[in-house]
Design a protein around this motif. Structure first.
Motif, PDB file in Angstrom:
ATOM      1  N   ILE A 179      43.502  27.064  18.780  1.00 35.66           N
ATOM      2  CA  ILE A 179      42.134  27.020  17.547  1.00 35.66           C
ATOM      3  C   ILE A 179      41.544  26.167  17.595  1.00 35.66           C
ATOM      4  N   ASP A 180      40.303  25.667  18.088  1.00 39.68           N
ATOM      5  CA  ASP A 180      39.466  25.658  18.889  1.00 39.68           C
ATOM      6  C   ASP A 180      38.301  24.977  17.212  1.00 39.68           C
ATOM      7  N   ASP A 181      37.908  23.471  17.172  1.00 36.43           N
ATOM      8  CA  ASP A 181      37.206  23.089  16.465  1.00 36.43           C
ATOM      9  C   ASP A 181      37.852  22.769  14.729  1.00 36.43           C
ATOM     10  N   PHE A 182      39.258  22.574  14.818  1.00 39.56           N
ATOM     11  CA  PHE A 182      39.890  23.215  13.645  1.00 39.56           C
ATOM     12  C   PHE A 182      39.386  21.881  13.175  1.00 39.56           C
ATOM     13  N   GLY A 183      39.886  21.764  11.819  1.00 38.13           N
ATOM     14  CA  GLY A 183      38.943  21.259  10.454  1.00 38.13           C
ATOM     15  C   GLY A 183      36.824  21.506  10.181  1.00 38.13           C
ATOM     16  N   THR A 184      36.455  22.617  10.972  1.00 38.17           N
ATOM     17  CA  THR A 184      35.286  22.522  10.514  1.00 38.17           C
ATOM     18  C   THR A 184      35.473  24.057   9.914  1.00 38.17           C
ATOM     19  N   GLY A 185      36.162  24.823   9.651  1.00 40.79           N
ATOM     20  CA  GLY A 185      35.831  26.141   8.778  1.00 40.79           C
ATOM     21  C   GLY A 185      36.540  26.242   7.811  1.00 40.79           C
ATOM     22  N   VAL A 199      48.673  26.617  20.024  1.00 38.90           N
ATOM     23  CA  VAL A 199      47.765  25.418  19.978  1.00 38.90           C
ATOM     24  C   VAL A 199      47.089  25.482  18.979  1.00 38.90           C
ATOM     25  N   ILE A 200      46.916  23.811  18.353  1.00 39.39           N
ATOM     26  CA  ILE A 200      45.598  23.654  17.324  1.00 39.39           C
ATOM     27  C   ILE A 200      44.702  22.682  17.709  1.00 39.39           C
ATOM     28  N   LYS A 201      42.997  22.906  18.113  1.00 42.78           N
ATOM     29  CA  LYS A 201      42.848  21.622  19.032  1.00 42.78           C
ATOM     30  C   LYS A 201      41.869  21.079  17.722  1.00 42.78           C
ATOM     31  N   ILE A 202      41.443  19.699  17.961  1.00 42.90           N
ATOM     32  CA  ILE A 202      41.367  18.885  16.701  1.00 42.90           C
ATOM     33  C   ILE A 202      40.271  18.848  16.674  1.00 42.90           C
ATOM     34  N   ASP A 203      38.935  19.036  15.537  1.00 38.77           N
ATOM     35  CA  ASP A 203      37.431  19.240  16.034  1.00 38.77           C
ATOM     36  C   ASP A 203      36.851  17.562  16.794  1.00 38.77           C
ATOM     37  N   GLN A 204      36.142  17.458  17.151  1.00 33.78           N
ATOM     38  CA  GLN A 204      35.601  16.176  17.954  1.00 33.78           C
ATOM     39  C   GLN A 204      34.787  15.396  16.713  1.00 33.78           C
ATOM     40  N   SER A 205      34.766  15.751  16.056  1.00 31.19           N
ATOM     41  CA  SER A 205      33.609  14.778  15.012  1.00 31.19           C
ATOM     42  C   SER A 205      34.761  14.283  14.077  1.00 31.19           C
ATOM     43  N   PHE A 206      36.200  14.908  14.275  1.00 29.87           N
ATOM     44  CA  PHE A 206      37.167  13.497  13.254  1.00 29.87           C
ATOM     45  C   PHE A 206      37.302  13.064  14.165  1.00 29.87           C
ATOM     46  N   ILE A 207      37.644  12.823  15.942  1.00 31.44           N
ATOM     47  CA  ILE A 207      37.560  12.411  16.854  1.00 31.44           C
ATOM     48  C   ILE A 207      36.721  11.208  16.883  1.00 31.44           C
ATOM     49  N   ALA A 208      35.665  11.671  16.752  1.00 26.95           N
ATOM     50  CA  ALA A 208      34.380  10.023  16.440  1.00 26.95           C
ATOM     51  C   ALA A 208      34.701  10.045  15.222  1.00 26.95           C
ATOM     52  N   GLU A 209      34.634  10.593  13.832  1.00 18.26           N
ATOM     53  CA  GLU A 209      34.750   9.403  13.297  1.00 18.26           C
ATOM     54  C   GLU A 209      36.410   8.507  12.596  1.00 18.26           C
ATOM     55  N   MET A 210      37.651   9.192  13.287  1.00 19.13           N
ATOM     56  CA  MET A 210      38.550   7.798  13.440  1.00 19.13           C
ATOM     57  C   MET A 210      37.933   6.636  13.154  1.00 19.13           C
ATOM     58  N   VAL A 211      36.701   6.096  13.970  1.00 15.36           N
ATOM     59  CA  VAL A 211      36.754   4.724  14.329  1.00 15.36           C
ATOM     60  C   VAL A 211      35.915   4.314  13.480  1.00 15.36           C
ATOM     61  N   GLU A 212      35.467   4.573  12.551  1.00 16.72           N
ATOM     62  CA  GLU A 212      34.454   3.848  12.086  1.00 16.72           C
ATOM     63  C   GLU A 212      35.524   4.015  10.427  1.00 16.72           C
ATOM     64  N   VAL A 213      35.558   5.185   9.924  1.00 19.92           N
ATOM     65  CA  VAL A 213      36.366   5.674   8.342  1.00 19.92           C
ATOM     66  C   VAL A 213      37.969   6.112   8.717  1.00 19.92           C
ATOM     67  N   GLN A 214      38.750   4.566   7.839  1.00 17.66           N
ATOM     68  CA  GLN A 214      40.232   4.802   8.129  1.00 17.66           C
ATOM     69  C   GLN A 214      40.850   5.545   7.575  1.00 17.66           C
ATOM     70  N   SER A 215      40.225   6.380   5.971  1.00 12.54           N
ATOM     71  CA  SER A 215      40.589   8.261   5.729  1.00 12.54           C
ATOM     72  C   SER A 215      40.704   9.130   6.561  1.00 12.54           C
ATOM     73  N   VAL A 216      39.495   9.081   7.839  1.00 13.84           N
ATOM     74  CA  VAL A 216      39.152   9.831   8.871  1.00 13.84           C
ATOM     75  C   VAL A 216      40.935  10.081   9.572  1.00 13.84           C
ATOM     76  N   ARG A 217      41.147   8.811  10.078  1.00  9.72           N
ATOM     77  CA  ARG A 217      42.003   8.234  10.992  1.00  9.72           C
ATOM     78  C   ARG A 217      43.670   8.812   9.940  1.00  9.72           C
ATOM     79  N   SER A 218      43.383   9.017   8.834  1.00  6.41           N
ATOM     80  CA  SER A 218      44.542   8.944   8.532  1.00  6.41           C
ATOM     81  C   SER A 218      44.909  10.795   7.918  1.00  6.41           C
ATOM     82  N   VAL A 219      43.486  11.338   7.720  1.00  3.72           N
ATOM     83  CA  VAL A 219      43.714  13.354   7.899  1.00  3.72           C
ATOM     84  C   VAL A 219      44.106  13.489   9.128  1.00  3.72           C
ATOM     85  N   VAL A 220      43.684  12.813  10.950  1.00  3.49           N
ATOM     86  CA  VAL A 220      43.478  12.501  12.252  1.00  3.49           C
ATOM     87  C   VAL A 220      45.309  13.011  11.802  1.00  3.49           C
ATOM     88  N   ALA A 221      46.056  12.562  10.807  1.00  2.00           N
ATOM     89  CA  ALA A 221      47.782  11.766  11.130  1.00  2.00           C
ATOM     90  C   ALA A 221      47.823  13.566  10.654  1.00  2.00           C
TER      91      ALA A 221
END
Ligand code: C2E
Ligand code: MG
Ligand code: MG
Ligand code: MG
Length: 278
Positions: A179-185, A199-221
């Motif tokens: 599943i591509d772009d997971f988290g956007t749909g 396979v689950i592919k976490i969308d790149q927007s989450f990976i990009a926002e991980m840098v600035e936003v701690q809560s996004v890091r938690s969501v990715v984890a």
């Protein structure tokens, strides 16, 4: 006066609109000829095992170098190809080209590499799509276990019964589904749990926002942990920095791809890269 003003405004608007429609029509006409004119090619973005750094395969990404329009981004021409139905021929060509290239890797001794190929909604919804895949595997001689088909969440949710049947047919061939772009749909991990998707592919927007936003890091984890509980492999896409790589490694993310690791490479450069690392 008001009327004539309105009229000229309308004409102006209509001129702009006409220009943009004309560009689309032109582009669609070029797109229609692009396959025969050999204007498409496929690039390969390496995917690595995050823990070991080993290359495990690549994602095939189509490129269009148009004589009339120059380099056009897939974000622009894939939707156009989808609307006009051209995606069926184009998608089949990409799948064939990518499988042929993956077979070359296998023959060159890189026997564990996988190839991931994007499949659009219209392609996936052809009733005979599994037969198309089967024929390509047969023609190219690629081991089905080396092929991973990427679909998006929207494809899964729409017509669930059809999707289930198609996924079963594909899995029966031996191919993997991601599943591509997971988290956007709007799909959920609990829905995906019930589908034969590995396979689950976490969308790149989450990976990009991980840098600035701690809560996004938690969501990715959390996405990584939940996917693992459901028995799925996780790929992070769009990794651009050492820091993101370090976080993902710590979170136990299985695989990754992104500019920090490698840009999408031509087939020749991809082979050169494989030679260098083995
Ligand atoms: P996607 O499948 O999610 O592919 C990932 C996109 O992210 C690719 O864009 C890739 O070049 C880009 N990318 C890779 N690493 C990074 C990074 O570190 N940072 C950033 N910002 N971007 C990165 P690309 O090649 O422009 O493709 C865009 C989309 O077009 C793809 O998204 C996919 O949905 C579609 N597409 C591409 N090739 C095909 C194809 O052969 N068939 C179909 N149906 N769709 C395709
Ligand atoms: Mg993809
Ligand atoms: Mg993606
Ligand atoms: Mg994407």
């Amino acid at each position: 006066h008001a009327k004539s003003n309105g009229g000229s405004q309308y004409r102006f608007y209509s001129k702009e609109l006409n220009a943009s429609i004309k560009r689309m029509v032109d582009m669609e006409a070029s797109l229609r000829r692009a396959l025969e004119e050999n204007e498409f090619y496929v690039v390969y973005q390496p995917q690595t095992d995050i823990a070991s750094g080993r290359t495990i395969g690549a994602e095939a990404l189509v490129r269009w170098n148009s004589k009339a329009h120059g380099r056009v981004s897939p974000a622009d021409f894939i939707p156009l190809a989808e609307q006009s139905g051209l995606i069926l021929k184009l998608g089949q060509w990409v799948l064939e080209e990518a499988c042929r290239e993956a077979k070359r890797w296998e023959q060159a001794g890189w026997t564990s590499l996988k190839i991931s190929v994007n499949v659009s909604a219209k392609q996936f919804k052809q009733p005979d799509f599994a037969d198309v895949v089967k024929d390509i595997l047969k023609d190219t001689g690629l081991d089905p276990r080396k092929l991973c088909i990427e679909i998006t969440e929207s494809v899964v949710i729409d017509k669930l019964m059809f999707t289930l049947k198609m996924l079963d047919e594909l899995v029966a061939l031996g191919v993997e589904i991601s599943i591509d772009d997971f988290g956007t749909g709007y799909s959920s991990l609990s829905l995906l749990r019930q589908l034969p998707i590995s396979v689950i592919k976490i969308d790149q927007s989450f990976i990009a926002e991980m840098v600035e936003v701690q809560s996004v890091r938690s969501v990715v984890a959390a996405m990584i942990t939940m996917s693992h509980h459901l028995g799925k492999t996780v790929v992070a896409e769009g990794i651009e920095s050492e820091q993101q790589m370090a976080w993902l490694r710590e979170m136990g993310c299985d695989n990754g791809q992104g500019y920090f690791i490698d840009k999408p490479l031509t087939a020749e450069l991809m082979r050169a890269r494989l030679k260098n690392i083995s």
